[in-house]
Design a protein around this motif. Structure first.
Motif, PDB file in Angstrom:
ATOM      1  N   ALA A  62     -38.170   2.194 -25.159  1.00  0.00           N
ATOM      2  CA  ALA A  62     -39.112   1.044 -25.520  1.00  0.00           C
ATOM      3  C   ALA A  62     -39.578   2.411 -27.284  1.00  0.00           C
ATOM      4  N   GLN A  63     -40.539   1.756 -27.420  1.00  0.00           N
ATOM      5  CA  GLN A  63     -41.118   2.480 -28.635  1.00  0.00           C
ATOM      6  C   GLN A  63     -42.376   2.164 -29.164  1.00  0.00           C
ATOM      7  N   LEU A 117     -48.696  -2.100 -26.907  1.00  0.00           N
ATOM      8  CA  LEU A 117     -48.710  -1.794 -24.950  1.00  0.00           C
ATOM      9  C   LEU A 117     -47.187  -1.047 -25.737  1.00  0.00           C
ATOM     10  N   ALA A 118     -46.426  -1.413 -26.223  1.00  0.00           N
ATOM     11  CA  ALA A 118     -44.939  -1.322 -26.374  1.00  0.00           C
ATOM     12  C   ALA A 118     -43.560  -2.447 -27.081  1.00  0.00           C
ATOM     13  N   TRP A 119     -42.989  -1.275 -27.478  1.00  0.00           N
ATOM     14  CA  TRP A 119     -42.000  -2.819 -28.336  1.00  0.00           C
ATOM     15  C   TRP A 119     -40.942  -2.560 -27.582  1.00  0.00           C
ATOM     16  N   PRO A 120     -40.478  -3.134 -26.847  1.00  0.00           N
ATOM     17  CA  PRO A 120     -38.952  -2.616 -25.948  1.00  0.00           C
ATOM     18  C   PRO A 120     -37.533  -3.098 -26.503  1.00  0.00           C
ATOM     19  N   HIS A 121     -37.367  -1.836 -25.979  1.00  0.00           N
ATOM     20  CA  HIS A 121     -35.186  -2.243 -27.116  1.00  0.00           C
ATOM     21  C   HIS A 121     -34.721  -3.311 -26.196  1.00  0.00           C
ATOM     22  N   ALA A 147     -36.449  -7.220 -31.737  1.00  0.00           N
ATOM     23  CA  ALA A 147     -38.016  -8.537 -31.944  1.00  0.00           C
ATOM     24  C   ALA A 147     -39.401  -8.197 -30.481  1.00  0.00           C
ATOM     25  N   GLN A 148     -38.896  -7.540 -29.636  1.00  0.00           N
ATOM     26  CA  GLN A 148     -40.069  -8.203 -28.648  1.00  0.00           C
ATOM     27  C   GLN A 148     -41.192  -7.178 -27.947  1.00  0.00           C
ATOM     28  N   LEU A 193     -32.241  -6.911 -18.962  1.00  0.00           N
ATOM     29  CA  LEU A 193     -31.943  -6.033 -18.172  1.00  0.00           C
ATOM     30  C   LEU A 193     -34.146  -5.351 -17.793  1.00  0.00           C
ATOM     31  N   PRO A 194     -33.681  -5.811 -16.058  1.00  0.00           N
ATOM     32  CA  PRO A 194     -34.916  -4.796 -15.936  1.00  0.00           C
ATOM     33  C   PRO A 194     -34.577  -3.471 -16.356  1.00  0.00           C
ATOM     34  N   SER A 195     -35.061  -2.267 -16.359  1.00  0.00           N
ATOM     35  CA  SER A 195     -35.321  -1.709 -17.163  1.00  0.00           C
ATOM     36  C   SER A 195     -34.621  -0.975 -15.636  1.00  0.00           C
ATOM     37  N   THR A 196     -34.841  -1.233 -14.213  1.00  0.00           N
ATOM     38  CA  THR A 196     -34.650  -0.905 -13.191  1.00  0.00           C
ATOM     39  C   THR A 196     -33.308  -0.974 -13.100  1.00  0.00           C
ATOM     40  N   VAL A 197     -32.484  -1.976 -13.575  1.00  0.00           N
ATOM     41  CA  VAL A 197     -31.645  -2.492 -13.008  1.00  0.00           C
ATOM     42  C   VAL A 197     -30.726  -1.402 -14.103  1.00  0.00           C
TER      43      VAL A 197
END
Length: 567
Positions: free
Chosen positions: A340-341, A519-523, A299-300, A277-281
């Motif tokens: 995200a981390q 930059l980030a590790w998204p959940h 693992a992204q 899901l996009p974060s906005t959604v």
């Protein structure tokens, strides 16, 4: 071998929303100060959802990254095709929701000597057409990936293989030039998926297309593919794994890439669920009475990567300068809505968290340098010291990818304060994909946003792609003889603890001189309609039969499960 991934376009929700997000993000950091603005708490993570209890007539699932270009397991290495194929074509090993490995079509595997791997195959498995699976099918499925004509994304996995032969009706033996501890782990993704040999020969180059179809052993069988509209699969009632015989009779995939359209479809129940899901959604659905937004371990990985040796970003001082003006707390709060981390490296911890040598990896990760605090003065000095003197970076991203646009716009404003100009160039999906395999497609670009993921539970697989001198993804011609030697030894070392120790020694070295900006590790973000449950919520869905876990909750009313979920 899976490459860093880039996404096809996600149409912006609205221009007003985009501008609002960018203004909010840019306001989060001023000068060298700390982030300001409202705090967003990190969501709780869960690898699974409550077990399903009932049958379903049908499930409609969305692929927010768009329609797949192929369903051939040998060519699958991206979000949309993998989400579909993982339910159609069983691999020899299976990925669990916690990113550990389990038996699949192979019940066991052993090494009679360091250069030999014996796979003992499951008996009683049949393809959708009723034909029994044998060792010949496994051999054909693996060997075709060494043929350049197949265009397998995993062709490099075969580099050290000398032979793959059937040594029994249900046994396959693989021999190597040198020990290879990574090879069995690749058997859990598309590389290890088994197709019927006779069907492969008949379909030829059309295998995996809407015309050629598939012939696999998975819990769902492909029944139709209407280009631009949908992909449909029906329940395989004779599936060999009785515990995973699907509760859903019909599984339909749609391809909604527009965020506002996807939000409406999920709210109305037209679409039952979606990963990525996009974060906005996700934010819009958090208080929905239609279903639940789940956040899972992932693992992204998202990072900025130079496109060649002439890029200013290929100078580690420029990469460090950008890292010093990047307020990752603000990014995670405003772009990812807290989901995200902050990364110390470009390889997420889920990749090794459940391995036999997890303690070795964890200790080494803790020892890596902490991400720097925002320091514009230090960043400006690094820019002044850097060579060559080019101060403009043209950065590629997928057209319509709102999260990447927000990140780059934030970075653009921060970079300007230290004497760097960031030019954002939005590319269409085919152009973005071409960057990773066609050097001419990178001309005129200095960097790209990489939205990547690590497919197998071993960090070595991803590190090799960016550091090995022969890797087609080593665009900066990174050379560190000690790193290369350590990673090669790690690959050839079959003892998990010893292999991990070698890898982490290499990691400590390339962390000092490999030029990129983590930059980030998204959940993982998944939505499930309240009438459904059972699906894994972790990123492991990408290579496991997630839809076979789906079932009904027995709740067809409103307001049963709402908001965020976690454990």
């Amino acid at each position: 071998m899976p490459a860093p991934r880039t996404t096809p376009p996600r149409t912006a929700v609205t221009l007003a929303a985009a501008l609002s997000a960018l203004v909010t993000l840019s306001a989060c950091t001023s000068g060298a100060g700390s982030p300001s603005g409202p705090s967003t708490s990190a969501p709780k993570l869960t690898a699974t959802t409550p077990a399903a209890t009932g049958a379903l007539d049908q499930v409609t699932w969305n692929l927010p990254m768009g329609e797949p270009t192929t369903l051939d397991p040998a060519k699958v290495g991206d979000y949309s095709p993998s989400t579909v194929v993982s339910n159609l074509c069983d691999p020899l090993l299976r990925l669990r929701a916690d990113y550990s490995l389990a038996p699949g079509l192979a019940t066991s595997w052993n090494r009679p000597d360091p250069k030999t791997l014996v796979l003992n195959l499951r008996e009683g498995v049949r393809f959708w057409n009723g034909t029994p699976m044998t060792a010949d099918d496994v051999v054909a499925s693996l060997l075709r990936q060494r043929d350049p004509a197949t265009q397998s994304v995993n062709i490099a996995v075969m580099a050290g293989v000398t032979s793959i032969t059937a040594t029994g009706t249900h046994q396959v033996t693989v021999r190597f030039r040198a020990p290879d501890q990574l090879f069995p782990k690749y058997l859990a993704n598309g590389f290890g998926a088994v197709s019927e040999a006779a069907y492969l020969r008949k379909a030829g180059s059309s295998y995996g297309t809407a015309k050629g179809g598939l012939m696999c052993t998975g819990p769902f069988r492909l029944t139709s593919w209407r280009s631009g509209e949908s992909i449909t699969a029906l329940r395989n009632g004779a599936y060999w794994d009785a515990a995973l015989r699907p509760k859903a009779e019909k599984l339909t995939f749609r391809f909604i890439t527009d965020s506002s359209t996807l939000t409406s479809a999920l709210l109305s129940g037209q679409i039952d669920g979606s990963y990525e899901l996009p974060s906005t959604v996700a934010k819009a659905l958090r208080s929905s009475r239609t279903g639940t937004v789940y956040y899972g371990p992932s693992a992204q990985t998202v990072f900025l990567y130079p496109t060649g040796t002439a890029s200013p970003l290929a100078d580690r001082r420029i990469a460090d300068a950008l890292s010093l003006v990047l307020d990752r707390d603000a990014l995670i709060r405003n772009v990812y809505d807290g989901a995200a981390q902050k990364p110390k490296t470009f390889i997420p911890s889920l990749v090794w968290k459940n391995s036999e040598a997890a303690d070795v990896y964890a200790k080494a990760h803790d020892a890596l340098p902490a991400l720097p605090a925002v320091d514009e003065a230090r960043a400006r000095k690094l820019v002044e010291q850097a060579a060559p003197r080019q101060r403009t970076l043209t950065v590629a991203m997928g057209a319509g990818d709102q999260q990447s646009l927000q990140i780059l716009t934030f970075l653009q404003a921060a970079a300007k304060r230290i004497g760097l100009e960031v030019v954002i160039k939005q590319l269409q999906p085919t152009q973005m994909s071409g960057l990773f395999y066609d050097p001419s497609a990178r001309e005129g670009l200095d960097a790209t946003m990489v939205l990547g993921y690590v497919e197998i539970p071993d960090p070595l697989s991803y590190a090799e792609m960016l550091t090995a001198p022969e890797s087609p993804l080593n665009w900066t011609r990174y050379r560190n003889a000690e790193v290369t030697a350590l990673l090669r030894q790690a690959k050839a070392t079959l003892d998990p603890g010893r292999s991990a120790a070698l890898f982490t020694r290499a990691q400590a070295l390339y962390a000092q001189d490999l030029s990129l900006v983590p930059l980030a590790w998204p959940h993982e973000r998944m939505f499930l309609n309240k009438r459904l449950s059972g699906a894994p919520a972790s990123f492991a869905y990408i290579n496991m039969p997630w839809a076979a876990h789906l079932g009904g909750t027995g709740d067809s009313g409103t307001g049963s499960r709402t908001g965020e979920a976690g454990s």
